[in-house]
Write a protein that holds these residues in place. Structure first.
Motif, PDB file in Angstrom:
ATOM      1  N   VAL A   1      -2.736 -11.218  -2.633  1.00 24.72           N
ATOM      2  CA  VAL A   1      -3.243 -10.423  -1.507  1.00 24.72           C
ATOM      3  C   VAL A   1      -3.874 -11.338  -0.461  1.00 24.72           C
ATOM      4  O   VAL A   1      -3.634 -11.188   0.745  1.00 24.72           O
ATOM      5  CB  VAL A   1      -4.272  -9.377  -1.996  1.00 24.72           C
ATOM      6  CG1 VAL A   1      -4.930  -8.682  -0.806  1.00 24.72           C
ATOM      7  CG2 VAL A   1      -3.597  -8.353  -2.894  1.00 24.72           C
ATOM      8  N   LEU A   2      -4.671 -12.322  -0.928  1.00 24.21           N
ATOM      9  CA  LEU A   2      -5.341 -13.245  -0.015  1.00 24.21           C
ATOM     10  C   LEU A   2      -4.347 -14.129   0.737  1.00 24.21           C
ATOM     11  O   LEU A   2      -4.544 -14.441   1.912  1.00 24.21           O
ATOM     12  CB  LEU A   2      -6.324 -14.135  -0.790  1.00 24.21           C
ATOM     13  CG  LEU A   2      -7.566 -13.454  -1.378  1.00 24.21           C
ATOM     14  CD1 LEU A   2      -8.351 -14.440  -2.227  1.00 24.21           C
ATOM     15  CD2 LEU A   2      -8.432 -12.883  -0.276  1.00 24.21           C
ATOM     16  N   ARG A   3      -3.275 -14.512   0.062  1.00 22.98           N
ATOM     17  CA  ARG A   3      -2.301 -15.430   0.668  1.00 22.98           C
ATOM     18  C   ARG A   3      -1.323 -14.735   1.591  1.00 22.98           C
ATOM     19  O   ARG A   3      -0.597 -15.400   2.331  1.00 22.98           O
ATOM     20  CB  ARG A   3      -1.521 -16.164  -0.431  1.00 22.98           C
ATOM     21  CG  ARG A   3      -2.351 -17.125  -1.254  1.00 22.98           C
ATOM     22  CD  ARG A   3      -1.452 -18.071  -2.012  1.00 22.98           C
ATOM     23  NE  ARG A   3      -0.718 -18.945  -1.113  1.00 22.98           N
ATOM     24  CZ  ARG A   3       0.317 -19.711  -1.466  1.00 22.98           C
ATOM     25  NH1 ARG A   3       0.729 -19.681  -2.716  1.00 22.98           N
ATOM     26  NH2 ARG A   3       0.919 -20.474  -0.601  1.00 22.98           N
ATOM     27  N   ASN A   4      -1.290 -13.422   1.568  1.00 21.55           N
ATOM     28  CA  ASN A   4      -0.344 -12.692   2.408  1.00 21.55           C
ATOM     29  C   ASN A   4      -1.056 -11.641   3.257  1.00 21.55           C
ATOM     30  O   ASN A   4      -0.761 -10.447   3.178  1.00 21.55           O
ATOM     31  CB  ASN A   4       0.717 -12.018   1.521  1.00 21.55           C
ATOM     32  CG  ASN A   4       1.601 -13.007   0.797  1.00 21.55           C
ATOM     33  OD1 ASN A   4       2.604 -13.475   1.328  1.00 21.55           O
ATOM     34  ND2 ASN A   4       1.228 -13.340  -0.430  1.00 21.55           N
ATOM     35  N   PRO A   5      -1.996 -12.090   4.105  1.00 17.69           N
ATOM     36  CA  PRO A   5      -2.733 -11.141   4.939  1.00 17.69           C
ATOM     37  C   PRO A   5      -1.798 -10.475   5.957  1.00 17.69           C
ATOM     38  O   PRO A   5      -0.884 -11.090   6.479  1.00 17.69           O
ATOM     39  CB  PRO A   5      -3.775 -12.026   5.634  1.00 17.69           C
ATOM     40  CG  PRO A   5      -3.145 -13.385   5.674  1.00 17.69           C
ATOM     41  CD  PRO A   5      -2.378 -13.491   4.384  1.00 17.69           C
ATOM     42  N   GLY A   6      -2.050  -9.206   6.185  1.00 20.14           N
ATOM     43  CA  GLY A   6      -1.243  -8.500   7.173  1.00 20.14           C
ATOM     44  C   GLY A   6       0.049  -7.920   6.643  1.00 20.14           C
ATOM     45  O   GLY A   6       0.769  -7.243   7.367  1.00 20.14           O
ATOM     46  N   ASN A   7       0.359  -8.178   5.352  1.00 18.69           N
ATOM     47  CA  ASN A   7       1.603  -7.660   4.773  1.00 18.69           C
ATOM     48  C   ASN A   7       1.390  -6.380   3.969  1.00 18.69           C
ATOM     49  O   ASN A   7       2.323  -5.854   3.376  1.00 18.69           O
ATOM     50  CB  ASN A   7       2.261  -8.720   3.876  1.00 18.69           C
ATOM     51  CG  ASN A   7       2.906  -9.822   4.700  1.00 18.69           C
ATOM     52  OD1 ASN A   7       3.456  -9.582   5.763  1.00 18.69           O
ATOM     53  ND2 ASN A   7       2.820 -11.049   4.208  1.00 18.69           N
ATOM     54  N   GLY A   8       0.146  -5.907   3.944  1.00 22.47           N
ATOM     55  CA  GLY A   8      -0.134  -4.637   3.292  1.00 22.47           C
ATOM     56  C   GLY A   8      -0.119  -4.663   1.785  1.00 22.47           C
ATOM     57  O   GLY A   8       0.052  -3.617   1.148  1.00 22.47           O
ATOM     58  N   LEU A   9      -0.307  -5.843   1.172  1.00 20.86           N
ATOM     59  CA  LEU A   9      -0.327  -5.915  -0.285  1.00 20.86           C
ATOM     60  C   LEU A   9      -1.667  -5.411  -0.822  1.00 20.86           C
ATOM     61  O   LEU A   9      -2.725  -5.687  -0.243  1.00 20.86           O
ATOM     62  CB  LEU A   9      -0.089  -7.352  -0.753  1.00 20.86           C
ATOM     63  CG  LEU A   9       1.318  -7.914  -0.574  1.00 20.86           C
ATOM     64  CD1 LEU A   9       1.365  -9.367  -1.019  1.00 20.86           C
ATOM     65  CD2 LEU A   9       2.341  -7.095  -1.346  1.00 20.86           C
TER      66      LEU A   9
ATOM     67  N   ARG B   1       0.825  -1.209   0.000  1.00 18.85           N
ATOM     68  CA  ARG B   1       0.000   0.000   0.000  1.00 18.85           C
ATOM     69  C   ARG B   1       0.863   1.265   0.000  1.00 18.85           C
ATOM     70  O   ARG B   1       0.603   2.217  -0.741  1.00 18.85           O
ATOM     71  CB  ARG B   1      -0.924   0.002   1.226  1.00 18.85           C
ATOM     72  CG  ARG B   1      -1.932   1.140   1.238  1.00 18.85           C
ATOM     73  CD  ARG B   1      -2.842   1.018   2.445  1.00 18.85           C
ATOM     74  NE  ARG B   1      -3.513  -0.267   2.500  1.00 18.85           N
ATOM     75  CZ  ARG B   1      -4.613  -0.566   1.802  1.00 18.85           C
ATOM     76  NH1 ARG B   1      -5.142   0.361   0.996  1.00 18.85           N
ATOM     77  NH2 ARG B   1      -5.169  -1.756   1.906  1.00 18.85           N
ATOM     78  N   GLU B   2       1.917   1.242   0.815  1.00 20.03           N
ATOM     79  CA  GLU B   2       2.793   2.406   0.927  1.00 20.03           C
ATOM     80  C   GLU B   2       3.473   2.719  -0.396  1.00 20.03           C
ATOM     81  O   GLU B   2       3.502   3.874  -0.848  1.00 20.03           O
ATOM     82  CB  GLU B   2       3.845   2.161   2.013  1.00 20.03           C
ATOM     83  CG  GLU B   2       4.814   3.308   2.212  1.00 20.03           C
ATOM     84  CD  GLU B   2       5.857   3.011   3.268  1.00 20.03           C
ATOM     85  OE1 GLU B   2       6.799   3.811   3.406  1.00 20.03           O
ATOM     86  OE2 GLU B   2       5.739   1.978   3.956  1.00 20.03           O
ATOM     87  N   VAL B   3       4.021   1.680  -1.032  1.00 22.45           N
ATOM     88  CA  VAL B   3       4.730   1.892  -2.302  1.00 22.45           C
ATOM     89  C   VAL B   3       3.753   2.283  -3.410  1.00 22.45           C
ATOM     90  O   VAL B   3       4.051   3.165  -4.229  1.00 22.45           O
ATOM     91  CB  VAL B   3       5.514   0.621  -2.705  1.00 22.45           C
ATOM     92  CG1 VAL B   3       6.087   0.769  -4.105  1.00 22.45           C
ATOM     93  CG2 VAL B   3       6.630   0.358  -1.708  1.00 22.45           C
ATOM     94  N   MET B   4       2.577   1.658  -3.435  1.00 21.83           N
ATOM     95  CA  MET B   4       1.586   1.979  -4.464  1.00 21.83           C
ATOM     96  C   MET B   4       1.172   3.449  -4.380  1.00 21.83           C
ATOM     97  O   MET B   4       1.053   4.128  -5.419  1.00 21.83           O
ATOM     98  CB  MET B   4       0.356   1.089  -4.310  1.00 21.83           C
ATOM     99  CG  MET B   4      -0.689   1.293  -5.412  1.00 21.83           C
ATOM    100  SD  MET B   4      -0.155   0.673  -7.032  1.00 21.83           S
ATOM    101  CE  MET B   4      -0.563  -1.080  -6.869  1.00 21.83           C
ATOM    102  N   GLU B   5       0.989   3.955  -3.166  1.00 25.26           N
ATOM    103  CA  GLU B   5       0.618   5.366  -2.991  1.00 25.26           C
ATOM    104  C   GLU B   5       1.735   6.277  -3.476  1.00 25.26           C
ATOM    105  O   GLU B   5       1.486   7.292  -4.136  1.00 25.26           O
ATOM    106  CB  GLU B   5       0.293   5.632  -1.523  1.00 25.26           C
ATOM    107  CG  GLU B   5      -0.989   4.972  -1.051  1.00 25.26           C
ATOM    108  CD  GLU B   5      -1.250   5.186   0.433  1.00 25.26           C
ATOM    109  OE1 GLU B   5      -0.355   5.757   1.117  1.00 25.26           O
ATOM    110  OE2 GLU B   5      -2.331   4.796   0.919  1.00 25.26           O
ATOM    111  N   ARG B   6       2.982   5.900  -3.160  1.00 25.20           N
ATOM    112  CA  ARG B   6       4.125   6.736  -3.567  1.00 25.20           C
ATOM    113  C   ARG B   6       4.297   6.735  -5.078  1.00 25.20           C
ATOM    114  O   ARG B   6       4.462   7.792  -5.697  1.00 25.20           O
ATOM    115  CB  ARG B   6       5.414   6.226  -2.903  1.00 25.20           C
ATOM    116  CG  ARG B   6       6.681   6.908  -3.426  1.00 25.20           C
ATOM    117  CD  ARG B   6       7.912   6.426  -2.691  1.00 25.20           C
ATOM    118  NE  ARG B   6       8.124   5.005  -2.782  1.00 25.20           N
ATOM    119  CZ  ARG B   6       8.666   4.409  -3.841  1.00 25.20           C
ATOM    120  NH1 ARG B   6       9.013   5.112  -4.916  1.00 25.20           N
ATOM    121  NH2 ARG B   6       8.859   3.109  -3.837  1.00 25.20           N
ATOM    122  N   VAL B   7       4.246   5.549  -5.681  1.00 28.00           N
ATOM    123  CA  VAL B   7       4.446   5.445  -7.124  1.00 28.00           C
ATOM    124  C   VAL B   7       3.300   6.119  -7.885  1.00 28.00           C
ATOM    125  O   VAL B   7       3.520   6.756  -8.916  1.00 28.00           O
ATOM    126  CB  VAL B   7       4.573   3.964  -7.547  1.00 28.00           C
ATOM    127  CG1 VAL B   7       4.621   3.834  -9.053  1.00 28.00           C
ATOM    128  CG2 VAL B   7       5.821   3.347  -6.922  1.00 28.00           C
TER     129      VAL B   7
END
Length: 269
Positions: free
Chosen positions: A203-211, A132-138
């Motif tokens: 996204v579903l397989r990596n909950p809590g990682n902010g993807l 989420r952080e990188v997507m907002e920045r990019v």
């Protein structure tokens, strides 16, 4: 003079042999070979969920696996899955090591010069996966610049999509999606471009990682079955059965099983 004549004869014989091999390859009846051997060899990458992937026991499962089993059953033969990296699928088909490719492969003009496609049996589209952080920045800074580190599957339409639509970005290729997700989480890449189904599953397989992933597809791509060229009997058989599977509702059932129902995720490692 005799030396030149000898060279000419050698070249002529070589051309005849090569021509004969090409004609023999063109006349190769793959369907007859499948029936005679009792084995249907289907190539897939094994790491394209939900099209094809491995469970905890290292057994392959997914939309493509079910579809391949249906074709083997229709031919009354055993199914042998030839697992190779995505970038090696077409070379494997054209070398005769596989009879067809069922591996979430989009139908493109370039690929259609290397194989005959039947379908589509599904429609996909490109999406972006990032934190989420990188997507907002990019998104704020813009995607199309050298500071944006994008990764895509090697020899995939995702790689082509990036080159054509985000040409200024720094593009690197990966051999499988697991490596790509790991690169995102470790900050070694900014964005993974892949099919929307792959991005949503990650996204579903990596909950809590902010993807996070795009809500709408960036492109529309028909997914088809790749067959060796100059094999009208095999093409006719596959096309007729695929049409039958669609008409009887089997393709819709597989769509719901693998794309709309996420219960199978618990079987993954």
């Amino acid at each position: 003079m005799f030396k030149k004549l000898g060279t000419a004869i050698v070249l002529m014989v070589t051309m005849i042999i090569v021509s004969g091999n090409v004609q023999a390859a063109a006349k190769k009846d793959v369907l007859a070979e499948i029936i005679n051997s009792g084995i249907l060899k289907v190539a897939m990458s094994g790491d394209q969920p939900p099209y094809n992937m491995k469970d905890r026991k290292k057994s392959l499962m997914g939309f493509d696996v079910d579809l391949a089993r249906a074709f083997a059953s229709a031919m009354h033969v055993e199914l042998e899955i030839v697992e190779v990296p995505f970038g090696d699928l077409l070379p494997t088909l054209n070398s005769g090591k596989a009879d067809m490719i069922i591996s979430g492969m989009a139908i493109t003009a370039n690929r259609s010069q290397q194989a005959t496609f039947v379908g589509p049996y599904n429609v996909s589209g490109k999406s972006m996966l990032s934190t989420r952080e990188v997507m907002e920045r990019v998104t704020k800074d813009g995607f199309d610049n050298a500071n944006t580190r994008i990764i895509a599957l090697e020899n995939s339409t995702s790689q082509i999509f990036v080159k054509e639509n985000i040409p200024q970005a720094t593009l690197s290729t990966i051999s499988n999606y697991e490596d790509g997700v790991e690169m995102l989480l470790k900050g070694k890449a900014d964005i993974l471009v892949a099919d929307m189904a792959i991005c949503k599953l990650s996204v579903l397989r990596n909950p809590g990682n902010g993807l996070v992933t795009s809500k709408q597809p960036l492109s529309i791509e028909p997914i088809g079955i790749a067959l060796p060229t100059n094999n009208p009997k095999l093409e006719n058989f596959v096309r007729n059965y695929l049409n039958t599977y669609e008409n009887m509702g089997m393709i819709d059932a597989l769509q719901k099983k693998w794309f709309e129902n996420s219960s199978w995720i618990v079987a993954l490692p």
